[in-house]
Design a protein around this motif. Structure first.
Motif, PDB file in Angstrom:
ATOM      1  N   ASP A  19       0.809  -1.217   0.000  1.00 30.68           N
ATOM      2  CA  ASP A  19       0.000   0.000   0.000  1.00 30.68           C
ATOM      3  C   ASP A  19       0.842   1.268   0.000  1.00 30.68           C
ATOM      4  O   ASP A  19       0.298   2.368  -0.158  1.00 30.68           O
ATOM      5  N   ALA A  22       0.492   3.927  -2.819  1.00 30.80           N
ATOM      6  CA  ALA A  22      -0.878   4.427  -2.884  1.00 30.80           C
ATOM      7  C   ALA A  22      -1.171   5.374  -1.722  1.00 30.80           C
ATOM      8  O   ALA A  22      -1.860   6.392  -1.896  1.00 30.80           O
ATOM      9  N   LEU A  26      -2.175   9.259  -2.048  1.00 31.49           N
ATOM     10  CA  LEU A  26      -3.345   9.763  -1.343  1.00 31.49           C
ATOM     11  C   LEU A  26      -2.976  10.956  -0.466  1.00 31.49           C
ATOM     12  O   LEU A  26      -3.667  11.987  -0.464  1.00 31.49           O
ATOM     13  N   GLU A  63     -10.318   1.527   2.644  1.00 39.13           N
ATOM     14  CA  GLU A  63     -10.377   1.111   1.244  1.00 39.13           C
ATOM     15  C   GLU A  63     -11.830   1.152   0.774  1.00 39.13           C
ATOM     16  O   GLU A  63     -12.731   0.647   1.457  1.00 39.13           O
ATOM     17  N   TYR A  64     -12.038   1.738  -0.396  1.00 41.32           N
ATOM     18  CA  TYR A  64     -13.376   1.802  -0.992  1.00 41.32           C
ATOM     19  C   TYR A  64     -13.331   1.160  -2.367  1.00 41.32           C
ATOM     20  O   TYR A  64     -12.714   1.690  -3.298  1.00 41.32           O
ATOM     21  N   ARG A  65     -13.920  -0.011  -2.473  1.00 43.79           N
ATOM     22  CA  ARG A  65     -13.976  -0.736  -3.751  1.00 43.79           C
ATOM     23  C   ARG A  65     -12.589  -0.860  -4.383  1.00 43.79           C
ATOM     24  O   ARG A  65     -12.396  -0.630  -5.579  1.00 43.79           O
ATOM     25  N   GLN A  67      -9.898   0.946  -3.758  1.00 47.52           N
ATOM     26  CA  GLN A  67      -9.110   2.184  -3.774  1.00 47.52           C
ATOM     27  C   GLN A  67      -8.863   2.644  -2.343  1.00 47.52           C
ATOM     28  O   GLN A  67      -9.797   2.720  -1.530  1.00 47.52           O
ATOM     29  N   VAL A  69      -8.617   5.326   0.210  1.00 46.94           N
ATOM     30  CA  VAL A  69      -9.185   6.675   0.230  1.00 46.94           C
ATOM     31  C   VAL A  69      -8.906   7.423   1.534  1.00 46.94           C
ATOM     32  O   VAL A  69      -9.221   8.619   1.644  1.00 46.94           O
ATOM     33  N   HIS A  98      -8.871  11.350   0.994  1.00 47.00           N
ATOM     34  CA  HIS A  98      -8.921  11.820  -0.392  1.00 47.00           C
ATOM     35  C   HIS A  98      -9.977  12.912  -0.521  1.00 47.00           C
ATOM     36  O   HIS A  98     -11.068  12.810   0.069  1.00 47.00           O
TER      37      HIS A  98
END
Length: 221
Positions: A19, A22, A26, A63-65, A67, A69, A98
């Motif tokens: 992660d 990412a 973010l 995490e959202y779907r 991604q 965030v 985000h």
């Protein structure tokens, strides 16, 4: 986009090695131009993981779907009483949400999740610097209410305390001793690191003046 977010699709979990980039992306998006033109929080996230005070067991992502965030990163810090006795406590930052997922309670939610985990690990207090509008609703209070100051009994407007266990801070005066993790920040190295990301325009924003005011003011009786 905010109105279409299903909160049930948001999963909070520990950060994994995979992660890292990412989270840095973010963090850059969340802080860009907020406190100064550009930002350095993404570089701090990049280097603090190897610091001795970093706490992986309290570093979470939302995490959202698929991604990432939101994220929150913790480090050790200390309170020292007037007799020189030190107690280990917690600080966190950066905490990143985000921009597309701000103002839906996600920052508050990831903080609450981390507080529960911190209690399980035996921690009883968190001290942070920040803007009051971001933290008071999560239980943080002005540091003066807990007699927690910087040196010379200086109580910054931006210094906040949360007791994870009620009564953990027993009324004694404490000096907040921050981790030296922030010494890792370096303007030249931040600029070099930032060039590994897509270009973004640096700009002045009103939030930067508000941040300056908070950082250069204090609370008095």
């Amino acid at each position: 986009m905010k109105t279409q977010i299903n909160q049930q699709d948001i999963v909070i979990r520990l950060e994994q090695t995979s992660d890292y980039r990412a989270v840095e992306e973010l963090t850059r998006e969340a802080f860009w131009n907020v406190y100064k033109p550009g930002c350095d929080e993404h570089y701090l996230a990049h280097v603090m993981r190897s610091h001795k005070d970093f706490i992986p067991a309290l570093t979470f992502v939302a995490e959202y779907r698929g991604q990432i965030v939101a994220s929150i990163m913790y480090m050790k810090s200390w309170l020292e009483d007037d007799d020189g006795n030190r107690r280990e406590i917690l600080s966190f930052g950066p905490i990143s949400v985000h921009p597309d997922f701000q103002r839906i309670g996600l920052g508050k939610r990831i903080m609450a999740h981390s507080f529960d985990a911190a209690r399980t690990l035996g921690y009883d207090a968190v001290v942070i610097f920040g803007n009051p509008e971001n933290y008071v609703s999560s239980g943080f209070k002005c540091s003066r209410r807990f007699h927690v100051s910087l040196n010379d009994h200086y109580y910054p407007t931006s210094l906040f305390v949360l007791e994870l266990q009620e009564g953990a801070l027993d009324g004694r005066h404490y000096v907040y001793c921050q981790s030296d993790v922030f010494a890792l920040l370096d303007d030249a190295k931040t600029e070099e690191f930032d060039r590994t990301f897509p270009p973004k325009e640096k700009a002045w924003m009103p939030s930067q003046e508000k941040f300056y005011i908070y950082c250069h003011s204090s609370v008095h009786e």
